[in-house]
Write an enzyme that holds these catalytic residues in place. Sequence first.
Site, PDB file in Angstrom:
ATOM      1  N   GLU A 203      13.189  67.980  11.892  1.00 12.92           N
ATOM      2  CA  GLU A 203      13.276  68.703  13.067  1.00 12.92           C
ATOM      3  C   GLU A 203      13.653  70.113  11.943  1.00 12.92           C
ATOM      4  O   GLU A 203      14.631  70.855  12.167  1.00 12.92           O
ATOM      5  CB  GLU A 203      14.485  69.263  13.672  1.00 12.92           C
ATOM      6  CG  GLU A 203      14.631  68.001  14.990  1.00 12.92           C
ATOM      7  CD  GLU A 203      15.072  67.845  16.062  1.00 12.92           C
ATOM      8  OE1 GLU A 203      16.335  68.391  16.163  1.00 12.92           O
ATOM      9  OE2 GLU A 203      14.693  66.873  17.198  1.00 12.92           O
ATOM     10  N   GLU A 318      10.075  62.356  20.187  1.00  9.22           N
ATOM     11  CA  GLU A 318      11.425  61.844  20.482  1.00  9.22           C
ATOM     12  C   GLU A 318      11.266  63.185  21.977  1.00  9.22           C
ATOM     13  O   GLU A 318      10.374  63.510  22.120  1.00  9.22           O
ATOM     14  CB  GLU A 318      12.995  62.853  19.736  1.00  9.22           C
ATOM     15  CG  GLU A 318      12.849  62.087  18.665  1.00  9.22           C
ATOM     16  CD  GLU A 318      14.385  63.273  17.638  1.00  9.22           C
ATOM     17  OE1 GLU A 318      15.032  63.214  19.180  1.00  9.22           O
ATOM     18  OE2 GLU A 318      14.298  63.583  16.455  1.00  9.22           O
TER      19      GLU A 318
END
Length: 433
Positions: A203, A318
């Site tokens: 991320e 995710e």
Amino acid sequence: MKSCGLLFFALLLLQYHGVLFQQVEAEDGFVKTKGVQFMLNGIPYYANGFNAYWLMYMASDPSQRNLVSSAFQQASKNGLTIARTWAFNDGGYRALQYSPGFYNEQSFQGLDFVVSEARKYGIKLVLSLVNSYENFGGRKQYVEWARSQGHQSINSEDDFFTNSVVKGYYKYHIKTVLTRRNSLTGVAYKDEPTIMAWELMNEPRCTSDPSGRTIQAWITEMASYLKSIDGNHLLEAGLEGFYGESNQQANPKYFQVGTDFIANNQIPGIDFATVHSYPDQWLTGSNYEDQVSFLSSWVNDHIQDAQNILHKPVLFAEFGRSVKESGYTTSQRDRIFNIVYSAIYSSASGGGAAVGGLFWQLLAEGMDSFQDGYGVVLSESSSTVGIIAEESERLIKIRKMYARLRNIEKWKRARDIRRAQWWSGNKVNDTGN
């Protein structure tokens, strides 16, 4: 002569049935890309999977390796064939890298075990190389290391992406991990087909530059460097899927974190796109139905953009729903899983860009202290586990379908060649007579 011809076609028929109903080939090759699809052993590869960031952390203690084995065993039992996990732990307890360029051999042996055990259970790995957050060190630790060496010009964690000293530290880590020779298998990581892909960062965010130019330059540089060492494996950036300034209205609450789903994934060294999906975190204060509506659009928009603009596969790396959410019910979580899975299956069944989903996160039994609200224990019977297993089965059927089609084509080609050889031989015999 007639009896020989009948025998030939009988043998062809037996061979046809043999190849048509054989199982998919052993999953021991490198995963590649072809257009918007993953390819494994010449067959499109669609797969269901999971996140388990803790695998190396646990395996670094030999007395806890049973948890890793248990997780892989349960995953395999439910048809899960991709696992995403950390190949980093920078500073702190059980560190892999305890200072720039210095590594804990016991932790590395833990990662060796994870790779070896994944291979044993037929699970491909996506290995992330650094964290954007301070958990397990991340950007913050790299910046602090540089400061401690006298580089006081570093002002923030975002300097991770631009400071030459910090980038040097990170490149050394890339090289160290990729060239690591597994102490259990003897195979260097860069030559290990159990590893499906590398991830540059979990991320990545650079809020100091919402234009996205900083992240774009960093991904470009690091992708080129990694590929100069390892030409076998796929590479992805670790993006959440947020769009840049040109399409920020598609982001939850107009988020701008310095990334751009389109531009970042168009970098030549990036082989496939990733998307994370957390409407319960991103749309706090909104009701569940609004979160569900957002998720449906978010998933489908990214599939379409991967298909029509990027022309690359997209992995939903995710997603989940926390049990800590107010008013949480298992049926709410199931609906979130079904939305993601249905979109993936709809795309995959038509040969589209969505190649799989990795839920966050899988836990083994007895790991209550790692429960962040999203954990799923596969050995505990629940409707969610049934949904996970069903998605696995559906994607495996797609792969088997492609395998059978390829085998039919092989059979047809073999038949035509042998038929031509038979007629050629027959003509020679007739001429001789």
